[in-house]
Structures are given as structure tokens and as C-alpha cells.
Design a protein around this motif. Structure first.
Motif, PDB file in Angstrom:
ATOM      1  N   TRP A 121      82.226  55.352  37.252  1.00  0.00           N
ATOM      2  CA  TRP A 121      82.739  56.724  37.313  1.00  0.00           C
ATOM      3  C   TRP A 121      81.595  57.709  37.543  1.00  0.00           C
ATOM      4  O   TRP A 121      80.480  57.496  37.056  1.00  0.00           O
ATOM      5  CB  TRP A 121      83.461  57.095  36.021  1.00  0.00           C
ATOM      6  N   ASN A 122      81.876  58.793  38.272  1.00  0.00           N
ATOM      7  CA  ASN A 122      80.931  59.891  38.458  1.00  0.00           C
ATOM      8  C   ASN A 122      81.365  61.073  37.609  1.00  0.00           C
ATOM      9  O   ASN A 122      82.567  61.333  37.475  1.00  0.00           O
ATOM     10  CB  ASN A 122      80.871  60.319  39.927  1.00  0.00           C
ATOM     11  N   ALA A 123      80.406  61.777  37.036  1.00  0.00           N
ATOM     12  CA  ALA A 123      80.704  62.946  36.212  1.00  0.00           C
ATOM     13  C   ALA A 123      80.067  64.185  36.827  1.00  0.00           C
ATOM     14  O   ALA A 123      78.925  64.146  37.299  1.00  0.00           O
ATOM     15  CB  ALA A 123      80.196  62.750  34.791  1.00  0.00           C
ATOM     16  N   GLU A 124      80.826  65.279  36.827  1.00  0.00           N
ATOM     17  CA  GLU A 124      80.330  66.549  37.358  1.00  0.00           C
ATOM     18  C   GLU A 124      80.610  67.658  36.356  1.00  0.00           C
ATOM     19  O   GLU A 124      81.743  67.809  35.886  1.00  0.00           O
ATOM     20  CB  GLU A 124      81.005  66.873  38.684  1.00  0.00           C
ATOM     21  N   LEU A 136      89.722  62.542  35.739  1.00  0.00           N
ATOM     22  CA  LEU A 136      90.013  63.310  34.528  1.00  0.00           C
ATOM     23  C   LEU A 136      89.178  64.586  34.574  1.00  0.00           C
ATOM     24  O   LEU A 136      87.967  64.534  34.779  1.00  0.00           O
ATOM     25  CB  LEU A 136      89.666  62.528  33.266  1.00  0.00           C
ATOM     26  N   LYS A 137      89.846  65.718  34.393  1.00  0.00           N
ATOM     27  CA  LYS A 137      89.137  66.998  34.323  1.00  0.00           C
ATOM     28  C   LYS A 137      89.482  67.686  33.017  1.00  0.00           C
ATOM     29  O   LYS A 137      90.651  67.844  32.683  1.00  0.00           O
ATOM     30  CB  LYS A 137      89.514  67.907  35.500  1.00  0.00           C
ATOM     31  N   VAL A 138      88.454  68.062  32.269  1.00  0.00           N
ATOM     32  CA  VAL A 138      88.673  68.800  31.028  1.00  0.00           C
ATOM     33  C   VAL A 138      88.100  70.204  31.206  1.00  0.00           C
ATOM     34  O   VAL A 138      86.973  70.377  31.685  1.00  0.00           O
ATOM     35  CB  VAL A 138      88.021  68.093  29.824  1.00  0.00           C
ATOM     36  N   ALA A 157      75.975  71.034  28.168  1.00  0.00           N
ATOM     37  CA  ALA A 157      76.858  69.873  28.117  1.00  0.00           C
ATOM     38  C   ALA A 157      76.169  68.705  28.811  1.00  0.00           C
ATOM     39  O   ALA A 157      75.515  68.880  29.842  1.00  0.00           O
ATOM     40  CB  ALA A 157      78.199  70.168  28.780  1.00  0.00           C
ATOM     41  N   ARG A 158      76.314  67.539  28.217  1.00  0.00           N
ATOM     42  CA  ARG A 158      75.768  66.312  28.803  1.00  0.00           C
ATOM     43  C   ARG A 158      76.807  65.213  28.641  1.00  0.00           C
ATOM     44  O   ARG A 158      77.481  65.127  27.612  1.00  0.00           O
ATOM     45  CB  ARG A 158      74.454  65.903  28.126  1.00  0.00           C
ATOM     46  N   THR A 159      76.936  64.363  29.660  1.00  0.00           N
ATOM     47  CA  THR A 159      77.924  63.292  29.622  1.00  0.00           C
ATOM     48  C   THR A 159      77.242  61.948  29.458  1.00  0.00           C
ATOM     49  O   THR A 159      76.131  61.735  29.933  1.00  0.00           O
ATOM     50  CB  THR A 159      78.756  63.272  30.921  1.00  0.00           C
ATOM     51  N   ARG A 160      77.939  61.024  28.777  1.00  0.00           N
ATOM     52  CA  ARG A 160      77.454  59.649  28.683  1.00  0.00           C
ATOM     53  C   ARG A 160      77.992  58.891  29.903  1.00  0.00           C
ATOM     54  O   ARG A 160      79.186  58.960  30.206  1.00  0.00           O
ATOM     55  CB  ARG A 160      77.938  58.979  27.399  1.00  0.00           C
ATOM     56  N   PRO A 161      77.127  58.159  30.606  1.00  0.00           N
ATOM     57  CA  PRO A 161      77.587  57.447  31.803  1.00  0.00           C
ATOM     58  C   PRO A 161      78.730  56.481  31.495  1.00  0.00           C
ATOM     59  O   PRO A 161      78.709  55.773  30.490  1.00  0.00           O
ATOM     60  CB  PRO A 161      76.331  56.687  32.261  1.00  0.00           C
ATOM     61  N   VAL A 162      79.724  56.472  32.365  1.00  0.00           N
ATOM     62  CA  VAL A 162      80.831  55.520  32.309  1.00  0.00           C
ATOM     63  C   VAL A 162      80.722  54.643  33.555  1.00  0.00           C
ATOM     64  O   VAL A 162      80.767  55.162  34.675  1.00  0.00           O
ATOM     65  CB  VAL A 162      82.196  56.243  32.292  1.00  0.00           C
ATOM     66  N   PRO A 163      80.541  53.336  33.399  1.00  0.00           N
ATOM     67  CA  PRO A 163      80.384  52.467  34.564  1.00  0.00           C
ATOM     68  C   PRO A 163      81.521  52.642  35.564  1.00  0.00           C
ATOM     69  O   PRO A 163      82.695  52.604  35.211  1.00  0.00           O
ATOM     70  CB  PRO A 163      80.400  51.056  33.952  1.00  0.00           C
ATOM     71  N   THR A 221      82.116  75.469  32.167  1.00  0.00           N
ATOM     72  CA  THR A 221      83.553  75.746  32.260  1.00  0.00           C
ATOM     73  C   THR A 221      84.409  74.482  32.288  1.00  0.00           C
ATOM     74  O   THR A 221      85.559  74.502  31.842  1.00  0.00           O
ATOM     75  CB  THR A 221      83.862  76.565  33.523  1.00  0.00           C
ATOM     76  N   ALA A 222      83.878  73.370  32.815  1.00  0.00           N
ATOM     77  CA  ALA A 222      84.691  72.159  32.939  1.00  0.00           C
ATOM     78  C   ALA A 222      83.797  70.941  33.171  1.00  0.00           C
ATOM     79  O   ALA A 222      82.637  71.069  33.585  1.00  0.00           O
ATOM     80  CB  ALA A 222      85.692  72.297  34.085  1.00  0.00           C
ATOM     81  N   ILE A 223      84.355  69.777  32.896  1.00  0.00           N
ATOM     82  CA  ILE A 223      83.714  68.502  33.212  1.00  0.00           C
ATOM     83  C   ILE A 223      84.752  67.635  33.924  1.00  0.00           C
ATOM     84  O   ILE A 223      85.896  67.534  33.471  1.00  0.00           O
ATOM     85  CB  ILE A 223      83.202  67.771  31.963  1.00  0.00           C
ATOM     86  N   THR A 224      84.351  67.033  35.042  1.00  0.00           N
ATOM     87  CA  THR A 224      85.263  66.196  35.813  1.00  0.00           C
ATOM     88  C   THR A 224      84.674  64.804  35.994  1.00  0.00           C
ATOM     89  O   THR A 224      83.522  64.662  36.427  1.00  0.00           O
ATOM     90  CB  THR A 224      85.529  66.809  37.206  1.00  0.00           C
ATOM     91  N   TRP A 225      85.464  63.799  35.626  1.00  0.00           N
ATOM     92  CA  TRP A 225      85.078  62.397  35.857  1.00  0.00           C
ATOM     93  C   TRP A 225      85.945  61.844  36.982  1.00  0.00           C
ATOM     94  O   TRP A 225      87.177  61.980  36.948  1.00  0.00           O
ATOM     95  CB  TRP A 225      85.293  61.555  34.606  1.00  0.00           C
ATOM     96  N   THR A 226      85.316  61.205  37.967  1.00  0.00           N
ATOM     97  CA  THR A 226      86.040  60.641  39.098  1.00  0.00           C
ATOM     98  C   THR A 226      85.669  59.175  39.263  1.00  0.00           C
ATOM     99  O   THR A 226      84.482  58.829  39.291  1.00  0.00           O
ATOM    100  CB  THR A 226      85.716  61.406  40.394  1.00  0.00           C
ATOM    101  N   ALA A 227      86.685  58.326  39.367  1.00  0.00           N
ATOM    102  CA  ALA A 227      86.446  56.888  39.489  1.00  0.00           C
ATOM    103  C   ALA A 227      85.995  56.548  40.908  1.00  0.00           C
ATOM    104  O   ALA A 227      86.545  57.048  41.889  1.00  0.00           O
ATOM    105  CB  ALA A 227      87.715  56.115  39.146  1.00  0.00           C
ATOM    106  N   ARG A 228      84.983  55.685  41.007  1.00  0.00           N
ATOM    107  CA  ARG A 228      84.620  55.143  42.304  1.00  0.00           C
ATOM    108  C   ARG A 228      85.638  54.071  42.683  1.00  0.00           C
ATOM    109  O   ARG A 228      86.315  53.517  41.810  1.00  0.00           O
ATOM    110  CB  ARG A 228      83.197  54.578  42.259  1.00  0.00           C
ATOM    111  N   PRO A 229      85.793  53.780  43.970  1.00  0.00           N
ATOM    112  CA  PRO A 229      86.821  52.824  44.414  1.00  0.00           C
ATOM    113  C   PRO A 229      86.787  51.514  43.624  1.00  0.00           C
ATOM    114  O   PRO A 229      85.733  50.909  43.444  1.00  0.00           O
ATOM    115  CB  PRO A 229      86.465  52.586  45.887  1.00  0.00           C
ATOM    116  N   GLY A 230      87.963  51.118  43.135  1.00  0.00           N
ATOM    117  CA  GLY A 230      88.087  49.876  42.391  1.00  0.00           C
ATOM    118  C   GLY A 230      87.784  49.983  40.913  1.00  0.00           C
ATOM    119  O   GLY A 230      87.833  48.979  40.195  1.00  0.00           O
TER     120      GLY A 230
END
Length: 231
Positions: A86-89, A65-67, A78-84, A98-107
Motif C-alpha cells: 500500500w502507498n500512503a499520502e 482508504l481515506k481518513v 502526521a506519520r504513517t507506518r508502512p503497510v506492505p 487535513t487527510a491521509i490516504t492509503w491506496t493499494a498497489r495492484p494485487g
């Protein structure tokens, strides 16, 4: 009331509570939305925003997900709350977020189908002072490579096919609520400011109440049985 009737009532109540929880999960919005659980972000202040992302592909799960924040927003923090799982950048241009991107780790992707969703929370600011809303263009990527852009503005009061998430901004109150949202979120990293968490706590409390009722019924039945035996 007999013991068996009380037990039946407890079981019915438990089933009803469970059904309510499942129904609440099932009616999750069919598109990406921006939600505020607490003080509304104020113009010029900081606010906590939760993006709710439902999966809509039957054969693919959501992996990213990229916003993207609109030009001219000028968010500097900007600060993100950890999502088990998932990585946030956080992407910046100079001092501007300019943007925040969350990427799921495998599985750990949002499962394929139409019954699952995930929430992504972040705190950002200062909010723009010259607009009543903050529009967040979101891009949802699936495991099969499909990308769905939720970036269409509402026009004429009608909702478009892929509406962009929108956050209403409150007028400055002067009581510190704008900055307080960021301070509160950072001071309590173990909490989850989300509707699903609130529901879970409510259901948990209800479950404890049902459990206590069952224990009370069982204890009463045991005491009556002992009295009859001694008599």
C-alpha cells in the motif's frame, strides 16, 4: 499417561489454539474503527491510532482508504507506518494535516468477501485540547468503484448505519505520555502496534510450547524403547 494419549492431547491443544485465532479474525468489527493499542492519546499531545478496515463486499475488494480530520483540529504532524503493498499520502493545507490516504498497489487490496481486514496505523498531533473525542471521517473505496463513507456521528446512544471512527482523548497527565506515543512509534519502526500482532505473538508462543511438548513426548518414548531393547 500413554504416549498416544499425550500426542492426542497435543493435537487437540494445537487445534484449539488455531480455532481461537480463526475466531478472533472472524469477529473483526463490521465497520471501520479507530483503535488505540497502548497509551491513550492525550489532549495537546501526540498519539498512535490504528484504523481497522474490514472488507464488506462479496464481489469486490478494498483498494483505498481515506481518513479526513475535522475542521479546527489543527494537527501539524502526521506519520504513517508502512503497510506492505500500500502507498500512503498525507494531505496538508499550509502547516495543517487535513487527510491521509492509503491506496493499494495492484494485487494487494483487501480481498473480496467478509472474512478479511487490514489495519492502517499513523501517529499524529498535537491532539485538540477543547474536546474529549477525535472523530475521523473515513471513505472506503472498493475495486468496483463503490465508495462507502464512514462519517455518521452517533446520536441518542444509537449507532448509525455508517458510524465515523472515534478516538477517546485523555486529559493531559503531565508525565509525557502524549508526546511519548509519537517518539515510541518512530523509534521502533520494526514493531507493529496492533491487536492482531499481539495475538500472533501469543499464538506463536503457544505453538512453540506445543512443539516443545511434542518433542518431549517423542524423546521420552525413544528412550523407553531403547531401554526395553537393551534389557
Amino acid at each position: 499417561m500413554s504416549t498416544s494419549r499425550r500426542i492426542r492431547r497435543a493435537l487437540v491443544l494445537t487445534a484449539a489454539i488455531a480455532g481461537t485465532g480463526l475466531a478472533g479474525a472472524g469477529i473483526a468489527s463490521a465497520h471501520v474503527t479507530a483503535n488505540v493499542y497502548g497509551s491513550q492519546p492525550e489532549k495537546g499531545g501526540y498519539g498512535a491510532i490504528v484504523l481497522r478496515v474490514p472488507n464488506e463486499e462479496e464481489q469486490a475488494g478494498t483498494t483505498k482508504l481515506k481518513v479526513t480530520f475535522p475542521e479546527g483540529t489543527e494537527l501539524t504532524s502526521a506519520r504513517t507506518r508502512p503497510v506492505p503493498g500500500w502507498n500512503a499520502e498525507i494531505s496538508t493545507r499550509g502547516d495543517v494535516v487535513t487527510a491521509i490516504t492509503w491506496t493499494a498497489r495492484p494485487g494487494n487490496e483487501i480481498p473480496a468477501g467478509h472474512t478479511s481486514y487490514q489495519e492502517f496505523e499513523f501517529v499524529a498531533g498535537p491532539m485538540p485540547e477543547n474536546t474529549d473525542t477525535l472523530t475521523l471521517a473515513a471513505a472506503q473505496t472498493y475495486s468496483d468503484g463503490t465508495v462507502v463513507n464512514w462519517d455518521q456521528p452517533a446520536t441518542g446512544g444509537e449507532e448509525p448505519e455508517h458510524p465515523a471512527p472515534v478516538v477517546e482523548l485523555a486529559e493531559p497527565s503531565g508525565d509525557g505520555h502524549g508526546a511519548g506515543a509519537a517518539e515510541h512509534s518512530e523509534a521502533e519502526p520494526g514493531t507493529q502496534a496492533s491487536g492482531s500482532d499481539t495475538t500472533a505473538r501469543w499464538l506463536g508462543g503457544a505453538g512453540l510450547a506445543v512443539g516443545a511438548l511434542g518433542l518431549g513426548v517423542g524423546a521420552g518414548a525413544t528412550l523407553r524403547a531403547r531401554k526395553r531393547a537393551s534389557a
